[in-house]
Design a protein around this motif. Structure first.
Motif, PDB file in Angstrom:
ATOM      1  N   UNK A 260     -26.323 -20.284  67.893  1.00 24.73           N
ATOM      2  CA  UNK A 260     -27.037 -21.505  67.527  1.00 24.73           C
ATOM      3  C   UNK A 260     -27.586 -21.411  66.105  1.00 24.73           C
ATOM      4  N   UNK A 262     -26.291 -19.672  63.557  1.00 27.73           N
ATOM      5  CA  UNK A 262     -25.170 -19.869  62.629  1.00 27.73           C
ATOM      6  C   UNK A 262     -24.720 -21.329  62.592  1.00 27.73           C
ATOM      7  N   UNK A 263     -24.615 -21.942  63.769  1.00 28.36           N
ATOM      8  CA  UNK A 263     -24.138 -23.325  63.827  1.00 28.36           C
ATOM      9  C   UNK A 263     -25.105 -24.250  63.104  1.00 28.36           C
ATOM     10  N   UNK A 266     -24.742 -23.848  59.441  1.00 28.95           N
ATOM     11  CA  UNK A 266     -23.466 -24.378  58.947  1.00 28.95           C
ATOM     12  C   UNK A 266     -23.452 -25.883  58.897  1.00 28.95           C
ATOM     13  N   UNK A 267     -24.042 -26.537  59.884  1.00 19.62           N
ATOM     14  CA  UNK A 267     -24.100 -27.997  59.897  1.00 19.62           C
ATOM     15  C   UNK A 267     -25.167 -28.417  60.902  1.00 19.62           C
ATOM     16  N   UNK A 269     -26.710 -31.222  61.623  1.00 16.61           N
ATOM     17  CA  UNK A 269     -26.533 -32.437  62.427  1.00 16.61           C
ATOM     18  C   UNK A 269     -25.525 -32.221  63.534  1.00 16.61           C
ATOM     19  N   UNK A 270     -24.404 -31.575  63.169  1.00 17.03           N
ATOM     20  CA  UNK A 270     -23.384 -31.335  64.189  1.00 17.03           C
ATOM     21  C   UNK A 270     -23.940 -30.439  65.279  1.00 17.03           C
ATOM     22  N   UNK A 271     -24.733 -29.443  64.900  1.00 13.40           N
ATOM     23  CA  UNK A 271     -25.312 -28.548  65.895  1.00 13.40           C
ATOM     24  C   UNK A 271     -26.246 -29.327  66.812  1.00 13.40           C
ATOM     25  N   UNK A 332     -26.550 -21.734  53.669  1.00 14.59           N
ATOM     26  CA  UNK A 332     -26.745 -21.397  55.074  1.00 14.59           C
ATOM     27  C   UNK A 332     -25.451 -21.230  55.845  1.00 14.59           C
ATOM     28  N   UNK A 333     -25.571 -20.679  57.055  1.00  9.64           N
ATOM     29  CA  UNK A 333     -24.432 -20.552  57.945  1.00  9.64           C
ATOM     30  C   UNK A 333     -23.564 -19.331  57.727  1.00  9.64           C
ATOM     31  N   UNK A 334     -23.820 -18.583  56.632  1.00 12.51           N
ATOM     32  CA  UNK A 334     -22.972 -17.442  56.290  1.00 12.51           C
ATOM     33  C   UNK A 334     -23.844 -16.211  56.085  1.00 12.51           C
TER      34      UNK A 334
ATOM     35  N   UNK B 352     -19.062 -34.573  59.223  1.00 12.59           N
ATOM     36  CA  UNK B 352     -20.508 -34.439  59.056  1.00 12.59           C
ATOM     37  C   UNK B 352     -21.246 -34.233  60.368  1.00 12.59           C
ATOM     38  N   UNK B 353     -20.757 -34.848  61.439  1.00 11.96           N
ATOM     39  CA  UNK B 353     -21.509 -34.790  62.685  1.00 11.96           C
ATOM     40  C   UNK B 353     -20.788 -34.069  63.808  1.00 11.96           C
ATOM     41  N   UNK B 354     -19.487 -33.841  63.621  1.00  8.95           N
ATOM     42  CA  UNK B 354     -18.727 -33.313  64.746  1.00  8.95           C
ATOM     43  C   UNK B 354     -18.455 -31.822  64.689  1.00  8.95           C
ATOM     44  N   UNK B 355     -18.304 -31.281  63.484  1.00  4.29           N
ATOM     45  CA  UNK B 355     -17.831 -29.910  63.362  1.00  4.29           C
ATOM     46  C   UNK B 355     -18.724 -29.086  62.445  1.00  4.29           C
ATOM     47  N   UNK B 356     -18.746 -27.785  62.699  1.00  2.00           N
ATOM     48  CA  UNK B 356     -19.312 -26.863  61.715  1.00  2.00           C
ATOM     49  C   UNK B 356     -18.099 -26.360  60.932  1.00  2.00           C
ATOM     50  N   UNK B 358     -17.387 -24.580  58.393  1.00  5.68           N
ATOM     51  CA  UNK B 358     -17.163 -23.217  57.917  1.00  5.68           C
ATOM     52  C   UNK B 358     -16.923 -22.245  59.063  1.00  5.68           C
ATOM     53  N   UNK B 359     -16.993 -22.724  60.300  1.00  4.25           N
ATOM     54  CA  UNK B 359     -16.757 -21.811  61.413  1.00  4.25           C
ATOM     55  C   UNK B 359     -15.361 -22.000  62.001  1.00  4.25           C
ATOM     56  N   UNK B 363     -15.593 -20.886  67.759  1.00  3.03           N
ATOM     57  CA  UNK B 363     -17.031 -21.152  67.786  1.00  3.03           C
ATOM     58  C   UNK B 363     -17.330 -22.638  67.889  1.00  3.03           C
ATOM     59  N   UNK B 367     -19.400 -24.513  71.245  1.00  3.80           N
ATOM     60  CA  UNK B 367     -20.788 -24.726  70.798  1.00  3.80           C
ATOM     61  C   UNK B 367     -21.624 -25.533  71.794  1.00  3.80           C
ATOM     62  N   UNK B 421     -14.250 -29.445  72.359  1.00  2.00           N
ATOM     63  CA  UNK B 421     -15.655 -29.081  72.522  1.00  2.00           C
ATOM     64  C   UNK B 421     -16.287 -29.883  73.647  1.00  2.00           C
TER      65      UNK B 421
END
Lengths: 387, 516
Positions: A260, A262-263, A266-267, A269-271, A332-334, B352-356, B358-359, B363, B367, B421
């Motif tokens: 959580x 890392x997510x 990384x993003x 809003x998506x998290x 962030x995220x890395x 922007x809202x669906x994916x990270x 860089x991962x 993962x 998620x 996901x």
């Protein structure tokens, strides 16, 4: 031959900083005519940098989550001061004092985490305020004086060594045993990982390369322990550090909360839209940082054998620099816990090596700044080339 | 015979390991609207980057002739000086600056660095009239909708004495109404002699406005079709792009509809920052097992706001109303609660809202449902790998390994990861917000197939889309929203584009009957 070159290229990112650390060590080993790797100096190196490494571990998680903590130096100083008052002036037993100090650190972390996570004040501002506030409070509780000395039991935290078993003849036998145990553990873990990689048909390195890597790592580990063993053995603080590194690497890689973090970095809003409770995660990241800052303050005070109003100055900058040298990303995220530790060691070895060479603090600062800049620039260059 | 304005001859562009363009030819006549088509990854964007100088002369093979002269652009400024202006899919406006400031950004009406505001506003007004933008030139760009922002971009292009206007997927973020507007604008430019290149995935638009079409596939020119001479149908274009006939754009499904699984009653939502503004007004609807239910509406009708407010109150304040799952009322105070109750929301903007980004795929896939592969907070990586590997095969995600970073996947494959996901959380109700936006025909078909499979498993699907053909092709029932209300409900048999359009444009005051 071509595959070997390709492998090295592929791994230079992953092991880049480790290679850089080894290169820097080798450089100073030559420049200092072999003083750097003397058992006494290696032991000192660990004792002198342990407080920064503790901070770097916590800071790594903060930076991965997309934040920053500028207050850790002041928090470390404040907790050190409170611990001194507890132990020296109020005669609280040292175990209870350590517990209370860590609790105080956690509370400070919760205070800052509250503002960052729930009020959404940028962490830069919250912790900048914290940096000023806790520095001020440190001076207040110490009334401008240094307090010391600490009880011996407490001092052992950062200047003691693990006990020995008889029969070593000048070599610290228990340390050697621990070294062998650790290398067996390392081999078992790597072996298990490789087997599971093969099962899922992930890319694995050639077997010979894998074995070579294990042999080198195990040899380096045992050599390092041997050097320590030929002085006083493994310092207590190294055990603490190893436990922290192992624990936090596990948390970062293998637990839900780690994922959580890392997510979220990384993003965010998506998290959040995937059900990550981003506020709660942020809050706990800061609680954790506060606790580790407290531990760092205790370690530093114990080594100095006094709590001083100026303690912890610039710790935050060293810790943050360690993270970025160790591969963290501003956005962030890395980042990895072990990366932060390696980054901290790069700085520590440079400090130590330059001090032995008699280079003044003025030049040391300037050179360290340049190394930070070049390390991050190199990383960014590598990244833009690979994408 | 009209003059040739632009000719690109034998363009070949290679990147390490890939040949992105292979001997591509493109001829654009003066004064026409020329469509450039192809699936994602066919090389359209690369070709436009060669043309605009992003890839400077010398980094590619072949020649570019503009107005009969050989071009050797070193960067974008060179091509802009010649009058070649490109408007990208992602708009390049500065949100805090005004319309006028944005139009003349980098090209300020100034003398010795001091800006002449009078001239700036006067010229901005003229340009805004030209593109039909009825706003004050002082309005900040962030306060405009996407459709109007697009118009600002075009006005900016016009300010540079554009000879060739290139629009890269200009309508992908626009609703039907704004898209129509934009296309009308393009045609009026054509009438005035401006040449444009239009890159789009929307076949109906292309058939409407294009004079000729060049189709790329796998980095090669397949054909150039002349709309005036040849009989061009959408199916004809698809055949060129895909290389085979796609019999049906929407896969067949025999609906097997059961009892009501999800119902919303009298749902009201207020704007998060403007407490008096009601964004969702008395919305009631229901979804049954195995049913694909569509929501149509213009941009700003409140479709995404409705979906997000239902999904654990991820949007809005002062939310009231009732949600019933399997006939029983449920409370969904936050997103984890929504997920626990079997609701999944596939967001409209996957990057922007669906994916990270860089991962890796692994993962991202787990998620939202990490607890299913974890025990006491510790992840069982073996089980995780198995699960994700299963999704890779089932959804046909094209990737060498599930450790691939999702940033490096194509749009269609990214969308499959997002779907994985949410399927992984084992939902009963899936809300899909524009699930096929910006992905190519082939990948769309695959996504539709997945949606049908999910419906076939007895899940309830809510499909939000701005593409009416998609709604008509996929849904068993369609709700139409306008201005925060549901203005109509149409069963599949009674739904057609015109009826939906009429309901979409219906404003407060002329509401007849609501909902069910």
């Amino acid at each position: 031959m071509q595959t070997v070159v390709n492998l090295l290229k592929a791994n230079i990112r992953q092991y880049g900083m480790l290679v850089a650390l080894l290169a820097i060590m080798l450089l100073f080993q030559i420049l200092t005519d072999g003083i750097l790797f003397k058992p006494l100096n290696v032991t000192n190196l660990i004792l002198q940098n342990s407080h920064i490494l503790v901070l770097a571990i916590g800071m790594m998680l903060v930076i991965i989550s997309g934040h920053i903590d500028l207050s850790v130096g002041s928090v470390a100083a404040f907790v050190g001061a409170v611990a001194a008052i507890l132990m020296v002036e109020m005669n609280v037993p040292f175990a209870a004092a350590i517990f209370l100090s860590l609790l105080l650190g956690a509370l400070i972390g919760a205070w800052q985490g509250f503002w960052v996570a729930y009020v959404r004040v940028p962490s830069f501002i919250v912790t900048l305020a914290g940096m000023l506030m806790f520095r001020g409070l440190t001076m207040l509780v110490l009334e401008g004086q240094s307090i010391g000395p600490f009880p011996d039991a407490f001092r052992a935290l950062s200047s003691g060594f693990i006990p020995d078993i008889p029969g070593g003849r000048g070599i610290h036998l228990l340390s050697i045993l621990i070294g062998i145990l650790l290398s067996l553990l390392l081999i078992a873990l790597e072996w298990g990982k490789r087997l599971s990689d093969i099962r899922y048909r992930f890319e694995t390195e050639p077997f010979a390369y894998f074995i070579a890597k294990l042999v080198i790592l195990a040899a380096a580990l045992n050599l390092f322990i041997y050097v320590l063993a030929s002085y006083e053995g493994i310092p207590n603080i190294l055990i603490v550090l190893l436990v922290l590194i192992f624990l936090y690497t596990f948390v970062a890689n293998r637990t839900v909360i780690g994922r959580h973090i890392y997510a979220m970095g990384g993003n965010e809003k998506a998290a959040m839209l995937s059900g990550v409770k981003t506020k709660r995660v942020t809050f706990w990241v800061f609680v954790n940082m506060g606790t580790l800052a407290a531990l760092s303050g205790l370690v530093f005070a114990a080594r100095l054998n006094a709590a001083t109003p100026k303690a912890g100055t610039n710790f935050e900058l060293d810790a943050i620099a360690a993270c970025f040298i160790g591969g963290a990303s501003m956005s962030g995220g890395v980042g990895t816990v072990i990366g932060g530790v390696i980054g901290g060691l790069v700085m520590g070895v440079m400090n130590n090596g330059m001090s032995i060479l008699g280079i003044g603090v003025d030049w040391q600062q300037a050179i360290k700044g340049l190394v930070l800049l070049l390390a991050v620039a190199f990383d960014i260059y590598n990244r833009s080339k690979s994408s | 015979m009209t003059d040739i304005l632009l000719e690109m001859r034998g363009i070949t562009k290679t990147f390490p390991g890939v040949r992105a363009l292979n001997n591509v030819n493109l001829k654009v006549r003066e004064g026409e609207i020329h469509a450039l088509m192809g699936e994602n990854g066919a090389g359209k964007s690369t070709l436009m980057k060669v043309l605009s100088g992003v890839y400077p002369y010398g980094t590619y093979q072949g020649e570019v002739y503009f107005q009969g002269r050989l071009c050797q652009f070193r960067d974008i400024r060179d091509s802009e000086r010649q009058g070649i202006v490109i408007i990208h899919q992602e708009l390049a406006l500065s949100p805090y600056l005004s319309i006028a400031e944005n139009i003349f950004l980098g090209n300020e009406r100034a003398r010795r660095g001091v800006i002449n505001w009078r001239e700036t506003y006067a010229r901005a007004r003229e340009l805004m009239d030209l593109v039909g933008l009825d706003e004050s030139p002082n309005t900040r760009v962030m306060d405009l909708g996407v459709g109007k922002q697009q118009l600002v971009e075009i006005a900016k292009a016009l300010s540079k004495n554009v000879r060739l206007l290139i629009l890269d997927e200009p309508t992908s973020a626009l609703n039907e109404h704004d898209s129509e507007n934009l296309l009308r604008l393009l045609r009026s430019f054509k009438a005035r002699g401006l040449t444009s290149i239009l890159i789009s995935h929307k076949l109906n638009e292309i058939v409407q406005v294009a004079d000729s079409i060049t189709i790329l596939r796998d980095g090669e020119t397949i054909e150039t079709l002349d709309m005036a001479r040849d009989e061009i149908t959408e199916d004809r274009i698809i055949r060129g792009m895909v290389g085979r006939d796609l019999k049906h754009r929407y896969p067949e499904r025999t609906p097997n509809i059961g009892e009501t699984i999800f119902e919303v009653r009298n749902w009201n939502v207020y704007h998060p920052r403007q407490p008096d503004r009601r964004v969702i007004k008395d919305v009631s609807f229901h979804i049954r097992r195995g049913e694909v239910v569509g929501i149509a509406g213009l941009m700003g009708a409140g479709r995404t706001e409705l979906a997000m407010s239902l999904f654990g109150r991820a949007y809005g304040k002062r939310i009231s109303g009732q949600i019933l799952k399997n006939g029983k009322p449920v409370e969904l105070p936050d997103i984890p609660a929504a997920i626990r109750n079997g609701i999944a929301y596939v967001t409209e903007d996957r990057k922007h809202y669906g994916l990270v980004l860089i991962q890796d795929i692994r993962r991202n896939t787990t998620l939202a449902g990490l607890r299913k592969v974890a025990r006491r907070g510790v992840i069982d990586e073996r089980r995780e790998n198995l699960e994700v590997e299963g999704f890779r095969q089932r959804l046909n995600i094209k990737t060498p390994s599930i450790r691939q970073t999702v940033m490096n996947l194509s749009g269609g494959n990214q969308q499959k990861v997002v779907l994985s996901k949410w399927i992984f959380t084992e939902p009963d109700v899936l809300i899909l917000d524009e699930p096929t936006r910006g992905i190519d025909v082939g990948a769309k078909y695959e996504i539709y197939t997945i949606i049908n499979q999910l419906a076939g498993e007895g899940k309830g699907i809510l499909l939000i889309s701005s593409e009416l053909p998609e709604l008509l092709g996929m849904c068993d029932r369609i709700y139409v929203m306008s201005d925060g209300r549901i203005t109509g409900e149409l069963p599949r048999e009674k739904a057609d584009q015109e009826t939906i359009m009429r309901l979409m444009a219906r404003m407060e005051g002329d509401i007849v009957a609501n909902g069910r």
